[in-house]
Design an enzyme around this catalytic site. Structure first.
Site, PDB file in Angstrom:
ATOM      1  N   SER A 292       0.867  -1.189   0.000  1.00 15.92           N
ATOM      2  CA  SER A 292       0.000   0.000   0.000  1.00 15.92           C
ATOM      3  C   SER A 292       0.895   1.227   0.000  1.00 15.92           C
ATOM      4  O   SER A 292       2.098   1.125   0.259  1.00 15.92           O
ATOM      5  CB  SER A 292      -0.863   0.022   1.263  1.00 15.92           C
ATOM      6  OG  SER A 292      -0.078   0.407   2.386  1.00 15.92           O
ATOM      7  N   ASP A 293       0.342   2.400  -0.296  1.00 19.15           N
ATOM      8  CA  ASP A 293       1.115   3.605  -0.037  1.00 19.15           C
ATOM      9  C   ASP A 293       1.019   3.883   1.470  1.00 19.15           C
ATOM     10  O   ASP A 293       0.282   3.210   2.215  1.00 19.15           O
ATOM     11  CB  ASP A 293       0.625   4.793  -0.882  1.00 19.15           C
ATOM     12  CG  ASP A 293       1.742   5.840  -1.054  1.00 19.15           C
ATOM     13  OD1 ASP A 293       2.728   5.800  -0.285  1.00 19.15           O
ATOM     14  OD2 ASP A 293       1.638   6.694  -1.951  1.00 19.15           O
ATOM     15  N   TYR A 294       1.745   4.864   1.906  1.00 14.63           N
ATOM     16  CA  TYR A 294       1.894   5.199   3.327  1.00 14.63           C
ATOM     17  C   TYR A 294       0.517   5.446   3.979  1.00 14.63           C
ATOM     18  O   TYR A 294      -0.124   6.449   3.689  1.00 14.63           O
ATOM     19  CB  TYR A 294       2.755   6.451   3.401  1.00 14.63           C
ATOM     20  CG  TYR A 294       3.336   6.809   4.736  1.00 14.63           C
ATOM     21  CD1 TYR A 294       4.703   6.753   4.959  1.00 14.63           C
ATOM     22  CD2 TYR A 294       2.523   7.248   5.775  1.00 14.63           C
ATOM     23  CE1 TYR A 294       5.244   7.110   6.173  1.00 14.63           C
ATOM     24  CE2 TYR A 294       3.057   7.600   6.996  1.00 14.63           C
ATOM     25  CZ  TYR A 294       4.425   7.534   7.187  1.00 14.63           C
ATOM     26  OH  TYR A 294       4.959   7.903   8.394  1.00 14.63           O
ATOM     27  N   THR A 295       0.089   4.544   4.792  1.00 14.20           N
ATOM     28  CA  THR A 295      -1.232   4.563   5.460  1.00 14.20           C
ATOM     29  C   THR A 295      -2.420   4.670   4.488  1.00 14.20           C
ATOM     30  O   THR A 295      -3.503   5.103   4.876  1.00 14.20           O
ATOM     31  CB  THR A 295      -1.370   5.680   6.537  1.00 14.20           C
ATOM     32  OG1 THR A 295      -1.176   6.959   5.923  1.00 14.20           O
ATOM     33  CG2 THR A 295      -0.403   5.519   7.672  1.00 14.20           C
ATOM     34  N   SER A 296      -2.219   4.260   3.242  1.00 14.80           N
ATOM     35  CA  SER A 296      -3.346   4.406   2.301  1.00 14.80           C
ATOM     36  C   SER A 296      -4.479   3.430   2.618  1.00 14.80           C
ATOM     37  O   SER A 296      -5.611   3.641   2.183  1.00 14.80           O
ATOM     38  CB  SER A 296      -2.884   4.267   0.848  1.00 14.80           C
ATOM     39  OG  SER A 296      -2.486   2.958   0.561  1.00 14.80           O
TER      40      SER A 296
END
Ligand code: BGC
Length: 749
Positions: A292-296
């Site tokens: 995932s992207d950062y906390t996505s």
């Protein structure tokens, strides 16, 4: 998009339009086992469900903060077998320490993956990717990625979050600096070159690292150019324009992919099964893992598609996202989700398999410390060879936008030169956003230093900052004007600060910030022999500057060797050859602006009011895609096709003679564009389908031959199948997308 077969595409389209199928399980089984299949299976057979879920969890280390702070007790979590990968950790000693925790203190001794944003270099910083793409030198782009991997791998990093292949047609978006510009065909070639550069031939070499294609998908098209904003686009544009570079990266064997922050046509990419399970895995055969992207994943809650983190985790995991970056959700919730039957254990196994496969392929099970190499870290970073590549890269990236009366190159016989502007003696900003572990204080060669290195003490070098990046104060103008008057020639270094581009750095106004324009007016008035050097991370609206400045060199954020490289160009040791990969608008109102637009039913005509136009600005850009001047002059001649009629089985040869008719040796990027004159759907007025970077001594010429196949003429037709259609094609060749030099041929099915 070559391999998209029509039948499946229809299915894909159906799934997409019916809500992206994000609630059903569509993950493929492990149908093509890795060469490490036995080892992976044996290891997995010993793992508990909790330990497996631990492999899907990525925590953040102490180095760089690239998003909201999420706190975790890293050492405790690693020792508890609850971490598969770490973000933002480097140096051999730090990564070794964490690796020891994973290898020595856990039950199964599984090594950690260390991922980091090595976007344009690790210690030796190259030009920002947008700049680098203007070199049109795929070998050099690959080489720079190789050097970056070499340096990163020496200090513990085995995984880079690059290349970013998002197509960018809106320069307000700050992340345009991180990609290869507006064109999908060219962007696909750059994507492949970078994957090859990072991953090399064999991931088990000590200096090759996993690449990560990002941000899947269409992150580069947020509404109004505002980072993280919604993306809403037609299936045809998505498949035909935005998806090809991701597909190209998969074809090049990219080991991992990152899910984007944005919502795409109603489904956030991190919850979008169509992207990951259908397109990447089923259609394209992607065998790597998705992070995932950062906390996505957590952000699926504010997106409004999940009411809590548990639901968000179930959505993201079932959409095909294998690893949770920093969100701390999978580790909390996936076990319960399995127990409740919302996530299948088999799918957890598939994700774990993909992650372990990467670790095996890197050779981490043979030697977990092979990347934490103090000796290589000391000897193999910032080497003279690496710096030489950075200098070459920076020179090739620069684009000469204007050069009235051959003001440039400056002669070395000048007695004095004034260097003026906020970027005249800057080190911190000039290396650009996402500069990884690059030093911003000492290593970067400022413009002033570069000019001093070039001229020694034979020439008087004067310097004044004039103004700050965003300052409105005119206090520094007097000194700037005074030295401009005193000097034979002036270099005026203007542009953006590094934090004006990159993540979360969109701008609504993309003119020169602060009062730099007023400074330019004052300095140019004081000395007409002023060349402007721009350092910035996006196309700027510099219509006024273009009017008043005799010469403009777009140097982008050029990295560690920028100052030396600019001096090479300014004093003629390197003849500029860069060509824009992103259109420069005249004003913000023209955005989004790109060369390969449709014709419309009322194309502009100056004699007919009821045609597409603005009342207060021309339609044309300030500088088009593919544009860039040289100190010499090139001419194209004798354009021919080897057949006037081709079939879908033929290869058409297009030849042209390129001549260097100016006074310098130089390199031209010869570009080939096609136009499909009549289609079942509207077709772009031009599409890039070939280029050649050719060095020619002055007074010489060379015949260039391009090849076109049916694939080059194919597109998503009315029924969304991919293929060509019979009819006339124009084929243009020239030094930019504005070229009108053309011939034509007929395609018969
Ligand atoms: C960015 C990614 C980056 C990640 C890790 C995110 O905020 O969007 O491109 O790879 O942070 O640093």
């Amino acid at each position: 998009m070559k391999s998209i077969c029509p039948g499946v595409l229809l299915l894909v389209t159906t799934i997409f339009f019916t809500g992206c199928g994000n609630t059903t399980l569509q993950k493929t089984d492990i149908n093509q086992p890795s060469v490490y299949n036995k080892e992976i299976k044996t290891l997995m057979s010993k793992m508990t469900l909790e330990e497996k879920i631990g492999q899907l969890n990525m925590l953040r280390g102490k180095m760089l903060v690239t998003g909201p702070i999420v706190r975790s007790n890293v050492a405790k979590e690693i020792k508890a077998d609850r971490v598969g990968a770490m973000l933002s950790c480097y140096t051999a000693s730090y990564t070794r320490k964490l690796m020891e925790l994973a290898v020595d203190s856990t039950r199964l001794h599984i090594p950690l993956l260390f991922g980091f944003d090595v976007i344009h270099g690790q210690r030796t910083i190259f030009p920002i990717p947008l700049g680098e793409s203007c070199s049109w030198d795929l070998n050099l782009i690959e080489h720079a990625a190789r050097v970056a991997a070499d340096e990163a791998s020496a200090e513990g990093i085995q995984w880079t979050f690059a290349p970013m292949v998002d197509i960018t047609r809106d320069p307000r978006w700050g992340r345009v600096m991180e990609g290869a510009g507006e064109d999908p065909w060219y962007g696909s070639l750059v994507a492949k070159a970078m994957v090859r550069g990072f991953q090399g031939q064999n991931l088990s070499n000590d200096s090759t690292i996993l690449a990560c294609v990002k941000h899947g998908v269409a992150y580069g098209a947020p509404i109004a150019g505002r980072d993280y904003n919604t993306v809403d686009m037609s299936m045809r544009t998505l498949l035909g324009v935005y998806m090809p570079p991701y597909h190209a990266a998969v074809e090049a064997g990219v080991a991992t992919a990152m899910s984007a922050f944005n919502d795409l046509n109603g489904t956030p990419c991190t919850a979008n099964s169509w992207i990951w399970n259908t397109m990447f895995r089923k259609k394209w055969g992607f065998k790597g893992f998705v992070v995932s992207d950062y906390t996505s994943i957590n952000e699926l809650i504010p997106h409004g598609v999940a009411k809590n983190l548990f639901d968000a985790d179930v959505l993201a995991f079932n959409a095909g996202v294998d690893m949770d970056m920093v969100g701390n959700g999978y580790i909390k919730n996936l076990k319960k989700a399995v127990e409740e039957g919302l996530v299948s254990e088999k799918e957890i196994d598939n994700s774990v398999y993909r992650i372990l496969k990467a670790k095996f392929e890197l050779g981490l099970f043979d030697n977990p410390y092979k990347y934490c190499n103090e000796e290589r870290e000391k000897n193999d970073t910032l080497t003279p060879q690496h710096l030489a590549v950075a200098r070459e890269d920076a020179r090739e990236s620069m684009v000469l936008l204007k050069n009235s009366n051959h003001l440039l190159p400056f002669s070395r016989k000048i007695k004095s030169i004034a260097i003026i502007g906020p970027l005249g003696n800057d080190k911190f900003d000039m290396i650009g956003s996402w500069s990884a572990a690059g030093d911003r204080k000492h290593m970067p060669v400022s413009l002033l230093e570069g000019v001093k290195n070039k001229l020694g003490n034979k020439v008087r070098i004067l310097y004044a900052k004039g103004t700050g990046f965003t300052s409105q104060s005119t206090k520094g103008f007097a000194k700037a004007v005074r030295i401009a008057k005193e000097a034979d020639v002036v270099l005026l270094a203007l542009g953006e600060s590094d934090n004006m581009t990159g993540e979360a750095s969109s701008r609504a106004n993309i003119d020169l910030p602060g009062n730099q324009r007023a400074l330019a007016d004052a300095v140019i008035k004081a000395n007409k022999r002023t060349a402007v050097v721009l350092m910035n991370g996006r196309p700027l609206t510099i219509t006024h500057l273009n009017k008043v400045a005799p010469a403009i060199l777009e140097a982008w954020f050029g990295g560690t060797e920028a100052g030396n490289a600019i001096a090479d160009v300014i004093f003629g040791d390197y003849n500029p050859s860069g060509k824009l990969t992103m259109t420069f608008p005249r004003c913000v109102g023209q955005i989004p602006i790109f060369y390969s637009h449709m014709n419309t039913g009322r194309p502009y005509s100056p004699t007919n009011h009821y045609t597409t136009h603005y009342e207060d600005c021309p339609n044309s850009p300030l500088y088009p895609f593919g544009y860039g001047l040289s100190y010499t002059k090139f001419q194209f001649d004798s354009l021919k096709v080897d057949k006037k009629v081709m079939t879908t089985k033929d290869t058409l040869k297009v030849s042209v003679v390129l001549k260097n008719v100016g006074n310098y040796d130089g390199t031209e990027v010869a570009q080939l564009y096609i136009r499909d004159m009549v289609g079942s759907v509207t077709r772009p007025v031009k599409e890039l389908r070939g280029f050649k970077r050719v060095f020619l001594k002055k007074g010489t010429s060379k015949k260039l031959t391009f090849k076109l196949t049916n694939y080059d003429l194919s597109f998503f037709r009315k029924d969304m199948t991919f293929g060509s259609e019979s009819g006339r094609f124009d084929v243009f060749v020239g030094g930019s997308s504005k070229t009108r030099y053309k011939t034509s041929f007929i395609l018969n099915q």
